[in-house]
Enzyme design. Structure first.
Site, PDB file in Angstrom:
ATOM      1  N   SER A 143       0.981  -1.216  -0.154  1.00 42.76           N
ATOM      2  CA  SER A 143      -0.183  -0.162  -0.197  1.00 42.76           C
ATOM      3  C   SER A 143       1.146   0.592   0.335  1.00 42.76           C
ATOM      4  O   SER A 143       2.035   0.961   0.207  1.00 42.76           O
ATOM      5  CB  SER A 143      -1.034  -0.143   0.964  1.00 42.76           C
ATOM      6  OG  SER A 143      -1.554   1.367   1.353  1.00 42.76           O
ATOM      7  N   TYR A 156      -2.404   0.560  10.721  1.00 40.74           N
ATOM      8  CA  TYR A 156      -2.630   0.357   9.136  1.00 40.74           C
ATOM      9  C   TYR A 156      -0.559   0.684   8.563  1.00 40.74           C
ATOM     10  O   TYR A 156      -0.142  -0.273   7.628  1.00 40.74           O
ATOM     11  CB  TYR A 156      -3.121   0.008   9.315  1.00 40.74           C
ATOM     12  CG  TYR A 156      -3.104  -0.138   7.039  1.00 40.74           C
ATOM     13  CD1 TYR A 156      -3.527  -1.114   6.816  1.00 40.74           C
ATOM     14  CD2 TYR A 156      -3.274   0.786   6.443  1.00 40.74           C
ATOM     15  CE1 TYR A 156      -3.551  -1.567   5.643  1.00 40.74           C
ATOM     16  CE2 TYR A 156      -4.062   0.344   4.882  1.00 40.74           C
ATOM     17  CZ  TYR A 156      -3.841  -0.608   4.476  1.00 40.74           C
ATOM     18  OH  TYR A 156      -4.184  -1.267   2.950  1.00 40.74           O
TER      19      TYR A 156
END
Ligand SMILES: NC(=O)c1ccc[n+]([C@@H]2O[C@H](COP(=O)([O-])OP(=O)(O)OC[C@H]3O[C@@H](n4cnc5c(N)ncnc54)[C@H](OP(=O)(O)O)[C@@H]3O)[C@@H](O)[C@H]2O)c1
Length: 258
Positions: A143, A156
């Site tokens: 990501s 995250y």
């Protein structure tokens, strides 16, 4: 330039997290590229239905219910393969968006377990089969959170940074073997479940993530980058591809229509 056709020895592609979003779109894309796709995720009904759909369309797909955090189950799964061409480590996601001051350690733990240890488990278990193919590819779907932080994202972001480090280190360690390591780092992708999972089913909070963004990426956009990277000739290693929607300049700079 035409994309390289998968060789007979490298035709199997395993996709984790194939029950929704980017994983499902990637499975469809790789099936269309001629791979025999093996769909894995925890939700058996979803991957069975997708495998049926792909087989009915003339592709070759099988499904296998698997939790990537369960090492014993992953090892058992891997015994089915002597050789595979592609592994797409896509299973993962975010839980919560709390500040560091109040974030739930259990969310942090689960994100690390799924995104990082899940990728580690499946990659370790299938690396011998990828190597045996003589032409293997490991894809890690990390990501843009693997490269820069944002408020409320620390758990995250920390997990995705670790996943990025796993990909980068693996590439160093296995150079000289016939296995490529490709990292795809998407920005904002509007999938059905990513934000819903993050906000524990709260549809209002989930909708806010994409509010006013004219065209977030779709799962198919990301599958397209994965499909493209995998189908480059074997000696070409796309180390890292960062892909964002035009409306997103960074994790925190997003253009929203009023
Ligand atoms: N959407 C975005 O904006 C975005 C941006 C950058 C990166 N990503 C990354 O892209 C990947 C896919 O995201 P998505 O947007 O497609 O989200 P998604 O639709 O929520 O997909 C997540 C997938 O992971 C699977 N999964 C979760 N925990 C698992 C476990 N323990 N074992 C096996 N499978 C597990 C889920 O299947 P089951 O629940 O059936 O197991 C599901 O298929 C994730 O790694 C995510 O972090 C997403």
């Amino acid at each position: 330039m035409t994309a390289a056709a998968p060789s007979a020895a490298s035709r199997i592609a395993v996709v984790t997290g194939a029950s929704s979003g980017i994983g499902a779109a990637t499975a469809r894309r790789l099936a269309a590229e001629g791979y025999r796709v093996v769909l894995t995720a925890r939700r058996k009904d979803r991957i069975e239905a997708l495998a049926e759909e792909l087989n009915a369309a003339g592709h070759s797909a099988t499904s296998y219910a698997l939790d990537v955090t369960e090492r014993g189950a992953v090892d058992q799964f891997a015994t089915a393969f002597q050789t595979i061409g592609v592994l797409v480590n896509n299973a993962g996601g975010a839980l919560g968006a709390d500040p560091v001051a109040t974030g739930d350690p259990d969310d942090w733990r689960r994100m690390y377990e799924t995104n990082v240890l899940g990728t580690l488990n499946v990659t370790q278990a299938l690396l011998p089969a990828l190597t045996a193919s003589g032409d293997g590819t490991v894809v890690v779907v990390s990501s843009t959170a693997g490269f820069a932080t944002y408020e409320g994202g620390a758990g995250y972001v920390a997990a995705k940074h670790a996943e990025h480090v796993l990909a980068e280190t693996l590439r160093l360690e296995i150079v000289g073997t016939p296995v490529r390591v490709i990292e795809i780092a998407p920005g904002m992708v509007k999938t059905d479940e990513f934000a819903l999972t993050r906000f524990d089913g709260d549809t209002e909070k989930a909708a806010k993530v994409y509010e006013g963004v004219a065209e977030p990426l779709t799962a198919e956009d990301v599958a397209d980058t994965i499909g493209w990277a995998i189908t480059r000739p074997s000696h070409v290693n796309i180390d890292l591809m960062v892909v964002r929607p035009r409306a997103q300049a960074s994790n925190t700079k997003v253009h929203r229509e009023k």
